[in-house]
Design a protein around this motif. Structure first.
Motif, mmCIF file in Angstrom:
data_model
loop_
_atom_site.group_PDB
_atom_site.id
_atom_site.type_symbol
_atom_site.label_atom_id
_atom_site.label_comp_id
_atom_site.label_asym_id
_atom_site.label_seq_id
_atom_site.Cartn_x
_atom_site.Cartn_y
_atom_site.Cartn_z
ATOM 1 N N GLY A 52 0.810 -1.202 0.000
ATOM 2 C CA GLY A 52 0.000 0.000 0.000
ATOM 3 C C GLY A 52 0.848 1.259 0.000
ATOM 4 N N GLY A 53 0.181 2.409 -0.086
ATOM 5 C CA GLY A 53 0.865 3.684 -0.122
ATOM 6 C C GLY A 53 0.800 4.410 1.208
ATOM 7 N N MET A 54 1.305 5.642 1.211
ATOM 8 C CA MET A 54 1.262 6.442 2.424
ATOM 9 C C MET A 54 -0.184 6.750 2.809
ATOM 10 S SD MET A 54 2.529 10.221 1.101
ATOM 11 C CE MET A 54 4.194 9.660 0.750
ATOM 12 N N HIS A 55 -0.442 6.740 4.099
ATOM 13 C CA HIS A 55 -1.730 7.061 4.707
ATOM 14 C C HIS A 55 -2.760 5.952 4.558
ATOM 15 C CE1 HIS A 55 -1.144 11.747 4.764
ATOM 16 N NE2 HIS A 55 -0.068 11.085 5.165
ATOM 17 N N GLY A 56 -2.463 4.900 3.825
ATOM 18 C CA GLY A 56 -3.402 3.807 3.667
ATOM 19 C C GLY A 56 -2.943 2.568 4.406
ATOM 20 N N PRO A 57 -3.753 1.494 4.357
ATOM 21 C CA PRO A 57 -3.341 0.242 4.989
ATOM 22 C C PRO A 57 -2.202 -0.414 4.218
ATOM 23 C CG PRO A 57 -5.374 -0.079 3.780
ATOM 24 C CD PRO A 57 -5.085 1.395 3.740
ATOM 25 N N ASP A 58 -1.420 -1.232 4.939
ATOM 26 C CA ASP A 58 -0.312 -1.985 4.354
ATOM 27 C C ASP A 58 0.692 -1.077 3.644
ATOM 28 O OD1 ASP A 58 -1.339 -4.308 5.385
ATOM 29 O OD2 ASP A 58 -2.367 -4.888 3.557
ATOM 30 N N GLU A 59 0.979 0.069 4.261
ATOM 31 C CA GLU A 59 2.024 0.953 3.752
ATOM 32 C C GLU A 59 3.343 0.185 3.665
ATOM 33 O OE1 GLU A 59 4.464 4.925 5.313
ATOM 34 O OE2 GLU A 59 2.475 4.470 6.122
ATOM 35 N N GLY A 60 4.036 0.356 2.552
ATOM 36 C CA GLY A 60 5.292 -0.358 2.379
ATOM 37 C C GLY A 60 6.244 0.388 1.469
ATOM 38 N N MET A 61 7.521 -0.009 1.540
ATOM 39 C CA MET A 61 8.550 0.644 0.740
ATOM 40 C C MET A 61 9.577 -0.382 0.298
ATOM 41 S SD MET A 61 9.538 3.366 -0.665
ATOM 42 C CE MET A 61 10.992 3.874 -1.568
ATOM 43 N N SER A 62 9.988 -0.278 -0.967
ATOM 44 C CA SER A 62 10.983 -1.169 -1.541
ATOM 45 C C SER A 62 12.366 -0.897 -0.951
ATOM 46 C CB SER A 62 11.026 -0.970 -3.063
ATOM 47 O OG SER A 62 12.219 -1.461 -3.614
ATOM 48 N N GLU A 63 13.031 -1.957 -0.525
ATOM 49 C CA GLU A 63 14.393 -1.800 -0.024
ATOM 50 C C GLU A 63 15.333 -1.354 -1.144
ATOM 51 O OE1 GLU A 63 15.928 -4.668 2.861
ATOM 52 O OE2 GLU A 63 13.981 -5.683 2.802
ATOM 53 N N ASP A 64 15.140 -1.865 -2.339
ATOM 54 C CA ASP A 64 16.002 -1.447 -3.454
ATOM 55 C C ASP A 64 15.828 0.042 -3.758
ATOM 56 O OD1 ASP A 64 17.179 -3.913 -3.809
ATOM 57 O OD2 ASP A 64 15.837 -4.540 -5.440
ATOM 58 N N GLN A 65 14.597 0.543 -3.673
ATOM 59 C CA GLN A 65 14.388 1.967 -3.918
ATOM 60 C C GLN A 65 15.030 2.823 -2.835
ATOM 61 O OE1 GLN A 65 10.517 3.425 -5.226
ATOM 62 N NE2 GLN A 65 9.970 1.363 -5.911
ATOM 63 N N LEU A 66 14.989 2.352 -1.594
ATOM 64 C CA LEU A 66 15.664 3.092 -0.532
ATOM 65 C C LEU A 66 17.173 3.107 -0.753
ATOM 66 C CD1 LEU A 66 13.724 2.030 2.700
ATOM 67 C CD2 LEU A 66 13.704 4.267 1.586
ATOM 68 N N LYS A 67 17.720 2.005 -1.226
ATOM 69 C CA LYS A 67 19.161 1.971 -1.501
ATOM 70 C C LYS A 67 19.521 2.923 -2.645
ATOM 71 C CE LYS A 67 19.845 -2.797 0.082
ATOM 72 N NZ LYS A 67 20.177 -4.196 -0.332
ATOM 73 N N THR A 68 18.694 2.939 -3.684
ATOM 74 C CA THR A 68 18.924 3.893 -4.777
ATOM 75 C C THR A 68 18.835 5.321 -4.257
ATOM 76 O OG1 THR A 68 18.056 2.345 -6.429
ATOM 77 C CG2 THR A 68 18.089 4.676 -7.019
ATOM 78 N N ALA A 69 17.833 5.583 -3.410
ATOM 79 C CA ALA A 69 17.690 6.915 -2.827
ATOM 80 C C ALA A 69 18.917 7.295 -2.009
ATOM 81 C CB ALA A 69 16.432 6.973 -1.962
#
Length: 468
Positions: A435-452
């Motif tokens: 899911g996205g921010m403010h919604g249920p099951d918010e999540g973030m890709s570890e690969d995207q965080l590493k790229t960031a």
């Protein structure tokens, strides 16, 4: 030091320290740091959760070697000294919106699944904040030339009233430029105006709508809502998104299952309050006044471009206005209370929005209040600082996307000069269960965080090359 040396150092740091980064994100996510104004205390102006998260983040900053300060519990900071006192600012926030309904993962726990970190705040904004702080740690270790001091600001009230920034700015000068990792890449140069409204009906006599509740926050499309009404349950049927259950004393409970989304992207959601409003009107439920008020709510909730309530407009930088109804309840005087969130371009202002709403609410004997108003925020997309951030993104990713504006509001607009910069890359595919921010099951890709992480390291280097 050239970019390739920076990227090599970033790869080595991520190889050696990524589990530590995830552990630091986990520490913050496990703190339910949503605002609780009924529990404020000295040093905890937004309640115990934001205070605990702010303290934990300052502990992290000290462990990473930064000098820290706590500004009365409203905000914290961590400094990396430079050759002058001129500051470059980075600002993230450790407060979150409440979990809300609909989660399949534990909201206040990080679950690692198939390369994603799941939990409230992994995307907004604890995951990005920790990632940038570790990138700043590596920048400090590399020791490249720093004409400017970097001040990392840690907010605790971004999701509601932004009182953290107001308190800080009364006591400290603005950095020369501030970036916040609280939106999308490649780089944002403008944010729509923000307007919150609260519409309160007249007291309802002999009501048929006994209860009506929905939504977790004004600035999120509500994913769930319910109403309890006087009706013949045998005459009511459910739908794909509506369930009906008879209650004692001739009452019926109607539940709606919508889809949560951020208020700035309303077309990504399905408003559960709107589903119930439509259902009540379609089935003839409500006394005369209730149905008049429901008809007004339908106009508000059914048209996310504001056309139902006379707000539709657009401009060249921001595109169309958007509006949602975020929460609904019935108060102790049996008045229906609906909140609304408007993201508006430069072709309208707060007075214009208020006038349009009063034109509709006053004939209903309803009141209208505007507790939050933020003007649109724009800077030149061709300015050296925006181009430096854009260059860092392009260097790391090889992607030539252009600067953009957003409907969401970030800390950037609160300072004299700023920009939101990452971390989302919404064009990349991700599993349906994320899911996205403010919604249920918010999540973030570890690969995207590493790229960031790599993008932020290059950006920190490039910003030190500019004149402020």
């Amino acid at each position: 030091m050239n970019h390739q040396e920076l990227l090599n150092a970033a790869d080595q740091y991520l190889d050696e320290h990524w589990d530590e980064v995830v552990a630091d994100i986990t520490t913050l996510v496990e703190i339910p740091s949503y605002e609780e104004l009924d529990k404020v205390a000295p040093g905890a102006p937004f309640g115990p959760g934001p205070k605990q998260a702010l303290d934990a983040t300052l502990d992290l900053a000290e462990r990473l070697g930064f000098a820290t300060g706590n500004v009365d519990g409203y905000m914290g900071y961590a400094d990396l000294p430079g050759q002058t006192d001129t500051q470059l600012g980075i600002i993230g926030h450790v407060d979150v919106v409440p979990a809300g309904p609909g989660w399949t993962f534990e909201p206040f726990k990080v679950t690692r699944k198939e390369g994603y970190l799941m939990g409230r705040g992994t995307l907004d904004d604890k995951g990005p904040l920790v990632t940038v702080m570790h990138a700043l740690k590596l920048a400090a270790d590399l020791g490249f030339d720093r004409p400017y001091t970097v001040r990392f600001l840690i907010g605790a009230n971004e999701e509601t009233d932004l009182m953290d920034v107001e308190h800080y700015r009364e006591r400290y000068a603005d950095p020369a430029f501030v970036l916040t990792p609280d939106a999308e890449f490649p780089v944002c140069y403008g944010e729509k105006g923000g307007f919150n409204g609260t519409i309160t009906s007249a007291p309802v006599e002999d009501p048929q709508i006994l209860d009506f509740e929905g939504g977790a926050a004004t600035n999120a499309v509500p994913g769930e809502a319910f109403a309890v009404v006087k009706a013949d349950g045998a005459q009511l049927a459910g739908t794909d998104r509506i369930t009906v259950a008879e209650q004692p004393d001739g009452a019926v409970r109607i539940d709606a299952k919508g889809k949560s989304a951020h208020a700035s992207l309303p077309d990504n959601g399905v408003n559960a309050i709107g589903l119930i409003v439509d259902y009540l009107l379609d089935n003839g439920i409500g006394n005369d006044y209730e149905r008049r008020f429901l008809d007004f709510l339908q106009k508000l909730l059914s048209h996310t471009d504001g056309s139902g309530v006379g707000l539709a407009c657009s401009d060249k930088d921001f595109g169309p206005l958007t509006v949602i109804g975020g929460t609904i309840t019935i108060d102790s005087d049996h008045r229906i209370v609906q909140t609304m969130d408007v993201r508006f371009p430069t072709s309208i202002d707060g007075d214009g929005i208020t006038a349009a709403m009063l034109k509709l609410t006053e004939p209903l004997g309803a009141t209208f209040e505007n507790p939050l108003l933020l003007p649109p925020f724009l800077i030149d997309p061709d300015s050296p600082v925006i181009q430096a951030l854009l260059g860092a993104y392009r260097e790391v990713t090889g992607d030539d996307r252009k600067p953009f504006t957003i409907g969401g509001g970030t800390y950037a607009r609160e300072f004299n000069a700023g920009s939101s910069f990452g971390v989302e890359m919404p064009w990349l595919p991700q599993p349906e269960w994320v899911g996205g921010m403010h919604g249920p099951d918010e999540g973030m890709s570890e690969d995207q965080l590493k790229t960031a992480f790599k993008i932020y390291l290059v950006a920190l280097y490039e910003l030190q090359q500019l004149e402020f």
